[in-house]
Design a protein around this motif. Structure first.
Motif, PDB file in Angstrom:
ATOM      1  N   ASN A  75       0.843  -1.198   0.000  1.00 50.05           N
ATOM      2  CA  ASN A  75       0.000   0.000   0.000  1.00 50.05           C
ATOM      3  C   ASN A  75       0.876   1.246   0.000  1.00 50.05           C
ATOM      4  OD1 ASN A  75      -2.700   1.042  -0.012  1.00 50.05           O
ATOM      5  ND2 ASN A  75      -2.376   1.753   2.093  1.00 50.05           N
ATOM      6  N   GLU A  76       2.095   1.091  -0.448  1.00 54.24           N
ATOM      7  CA  GLU A  76       3.079   2.162  -0.445  1.00 54.24           C
ATOM      8  C   GLU A  76       2.697   3.265  -1.427  1.00 54.24           C
ATOM      9  OE1 GLU A  76       7.629   1.395  -0.065  1.00 54.24           O
ATOM     10  OE2 GLU A  76       7.181   1.522  -2.207  1.00 54.24           O
ATOM     11  N   ASN A  77       2.834   4.507  -0.987  1.00 54.38           N
ATOM     12  CA  ASN A  77       2.629   5.645  -1.882  1.00 54.38           C
ATOM     13  C   ASN A  77       3.911   5.869  -2.677  1.00 54.38           C
ATOM     14  OD1 ASN A  77      -0.075   6.484  -0.945  1.00 54.38           O
ATOM     15  ND2 ASN A  77       0.997   6.877   0.979  1.00 54.38           N
ATOM     16  N   ILE A  78       3.760   6.018  -3.995  1.00 54.40           N
ATOM     17  CA  ILE A  78       4.919   5.971  -4.882  1.00 54.40           C
ATOM     18  C   ILE A  78       4.869   7.087  -5.922  1.00 54.40           C
ATOM     19  CG2 ILE A  78       6.060   4.582  -6.673  1.00 54.40           C
ATOM     20  CD1 ILE A  78       5.126   2.089  -5.204  1.00 54.40           C
ATOM     21  N   PHE A  79       6.022   7.684  -6.160  1.00 52.95           N
ATOM     22  CA  PHE A  79       6.195   8.612  -7.278  1.00 52.95           C
ATOM     23  C   PHE A  79       7.191   7.983  -8.241  1.00 52.95           C
ATOM     24  CE2 PHE A  79       8.494  12.736  -8.651  1.00 52.95           C
ATOM     25  CZ  PHE A  79       7.830  12.738  -9.870  1.00 52.95           C
ATOM     26  N   ILE A  80       6.721   7.657  -9.451  1.00 51.27           N
ATOM     27  CA  ILE A  80       7.561   7.037 -10.475  1.00 51.27           C
ATOM     28  C   ILE A  80       7.933   8.093 -11.500  1.00 51.27           C
ATOM     29  CG2 ILE A  80       7.686   5.276 -12.277  1.00 51.27           C
ATOM     30  CD1 ILE A  80       5.624   3.666 -10.637  1.00 51.27           C
ATOM     31  N   ASN A 179     -11.454   8.519   7.200  1.00 49.65           N
ATOM     32  CA  ASN A 179     -10.120   8.064   7.592  1.00 49.65           C
ATOM     33  C   ASN A 179      -9.188   9.265   7.559  1.00 49.65           C
ATOM     34  OD1 ASN A 179      -7.484   6.982   7.660  1.00 49.65           O
ATOM     35  ND2 ASN A 179      -8.130   5.095   6.645  1.00 49.65           N
ATOM     36  N   ASP A 180      -8.525   9.557   8.678  1.00 47.98           N
ATOM     37  CA  ASP A 180      -7.702  10.755   8.760  1.00 47.98           C
ATOM     38  C   ASP A 180      -6.252  10.519   8.341  1.00 47.98           C
ATOM     39  OD1 ASP A 180      -7.819  13.529   9.273  1.00 47.98           O
ATOM     40  OD2 ASP A 180      -6.659  13.253  11.118  1.00 47.98           O
ATOM     41  N   MET A 181      -5.967   9.341   7.796  1.00 48.43           N
ATOM     42  CA  MET A 181      -4.639   9.112   7.236  1.00 48.43           C
ATOM     43  C   MET A 181      -4.482   9.940   5.960  1.00 48.43           C
ATOM     44  SD  MET A 181      -4.238   4.973   7.619  1.00 48.43           S
ATOM     45  CE  MET A 181      -2.641   5.016   6.786  1.00 48.43           C
ATOM     46  N   PRO A 182      -3.246  10.226   5.546  1.00 51.80           N
ATOM     47  CA  PRO A 182      -3.068  10.949   4.281  1.00 51.80           C
ATOM     48  C   PRO A 182      -3.805  10.256   3.136  1.00 51.80           C
ATOM     49  CG  PRO A 182      -0.987  10.810   5.452  1.00 51.80           C
ATOM     50  CD  PRO A 182      -1.956   9.960   6.218  1.00 51.80           C
ATOM     51  N   PHE A 183      -4.568  11.029   2.396  1.00 47.82           N
ATOM     52  CA  PHE A 183      -5.363  10.534   1.273  1.00 47.82           C
ATOM     53  C   PHE A 183      -6.356   9.452   1.701  1.00 47.82           C
ATOM     54  CE2 PHE A 183      -1.217  11.928  -0.372  1.00 47.82           C
ATOM     55  CZ  PHE A 183      -1.648  13.011  -1.124  1.00 47.82           C
ATOM     56  N   GLY A 184      -6.786   9.537   2.944  1.00 43.81           N
ATOM     57  CA  GLY A 184      -7.795   8.611   3.441  1.00 43.81           C
ATOM     58  C   GLY A 184      -7.351   7.166   3.456  1.00 43.81           C
ATOM     59  N   GLY A 185      -6.040   6.936   3.427  1.00 43.48           N
ATOM     60  CA  GLY A 185      -5.522   5.572   3.428  1.00 43.48           C
ATOM     61  C   GLY A 185      -5.449   4.941   2.047  1.00 43.48           C
ATOM     62  N   VAL A 186      -5.843   5.678   1.007  1.00 39.42           N
ATOM     63  CA  VAL A 186      -5.772   5.163  -0.360  1.00 39.42           C
ATOM     64  C   VAL A 186      -4.329   5.228  -0.854  1.00 39.42           C
ATOM     65  CG1 VAL A 186      -6.481   5.589  -2.757  1.00 39.42           C
ATOM     66  CG2 VAL A 186      -8.138   5.809  -0.907  1.00 39.42           C
ATOM     67  N   GLN A 187      -3.899   4.207  -1.556  1.00 37.52           N
ATOM     68  CA  GLN A 187      -2.562   4.217  -2.146  1.00 37.52           C
ATOM     69  C   GLN A 187      -2.521   5.209  -3.303  1.00 37.52           C
ATOM     70  OE1 GLN A 187      -1.411   0.736  -4.439  1.00 37.52           O
ATOM     71  NE2 GLN A 187       0.716   0.916  -3.754  1.00 37.52           N
TER      72      GLN A 187
END
Length: 237
Positions: A75-80, A179-187
């Motif tokens: 579920n890692e947030n990634i910039f390619i 969900n208060d995680m960054p971007f609502g927890g969405v990858q």
């Protein structure tokens, strides 16, 4: 002379008849409930996006395969990122067609969205164009339902995404998902090259506002992006 003219007329009639016969063979006839009304509809030719036409035939490089697996199995947030020609678009298309996740592909402009078979960010999130703040955002039940069921949001041409638009994506995802995680927890998976087109800020006061409040106008100036512990990967070949 009369014979030549006569042959010319016959040839002209034959050419016209052949032309319309060919058009008729490529058309379908629709009869409405009223038998006296008939219309001819020409079958539209299918259109293929050039960048998508042969995507099912591609073989990923080891570098691309590694990134695909990372997106798919975490579920890692990634910039390619990477220079032109290093395979960003190919990897994005492969991900769009082969991922088992519930993902959506978006881009900041209509042309960019068309190129990757996606939709614009504004269309998905129902965001009006212009300068954005949280109090201007509205979340319909339909949009909320869609955002609640997403695993991954893929954004192409991320270099063009302005900080206020990135903040709006974060706000709406958090609100929709509770969900208060960054971007609502969405990858979040971003594709782009920071040396290409920058976000548009055509007002000096607005530019100053972004610098004073966020440190700049780019997507990576968004607090949510900084909080998301996103990893940066560069394709090299």
């Amino acid at each position: 002379m009369e014979t030549i003219v006569g042959l010319g007329v016959i040839w002209l009639i034959y050419t016209i008849y052949s032309h319309f016969s060919e058009k008729r063979n490529n058309s379908t006839t629709y009869n409405s409930n009223n038998p006296t009304q008939s219309r001819v509809y020409t079958k539209p030719k299918p259109r293929l996006n050039v960048q998508q036409a042969d995507i099912t035939q591609i073989t990923l490089s080891s570098e691309q395969k590694s990134l695909f697996d990372r997106v798919e199995n975490s579920n890692e947030n990634i910039f390619i990122t990477g220079k032109a020609g290093t395979g960003k678009s190919v990897l994005l298309q492969y991900l769009r067609q082969n991922s088992t996740k519930k993902l959506v592909v978006v881009a900041p402009t209509g042309v960019a969205a068309l190129n990757v078979g996606g939709q614009t960010i504004h269309s998905l999130f129902r965001i009006a164009p212009g300068f954005l703040t949280d109090d201007k955002l509205r979340l319909s039940n339909k949009t909320a339902y869609l955002l609640q069921h997403l695993d991954t949001v893929v954004i192409d041409e991320i270099s063009m995404v302005r900080v206020d638009l990135m903040n709006s994506i974060d706000y709406l995802l958090r609100k929709a998902r509770g969900n208060d995680m960054p971007f609502g927890g969405v990858q979040m998976v971003m594709f782009g090259d920071l040396y290409q087109l920058p976000p548009v800020v055509d007002d000096e006061e607005l530019h100053k506002y972004f610098v004073d409040n966020f440190g700049g106008q780019y997507f990576f100036n968004s607090p949510a992006w900084r909080q998301s512990s996103a990893k940066v990967y560069e394709l090299t070949h």
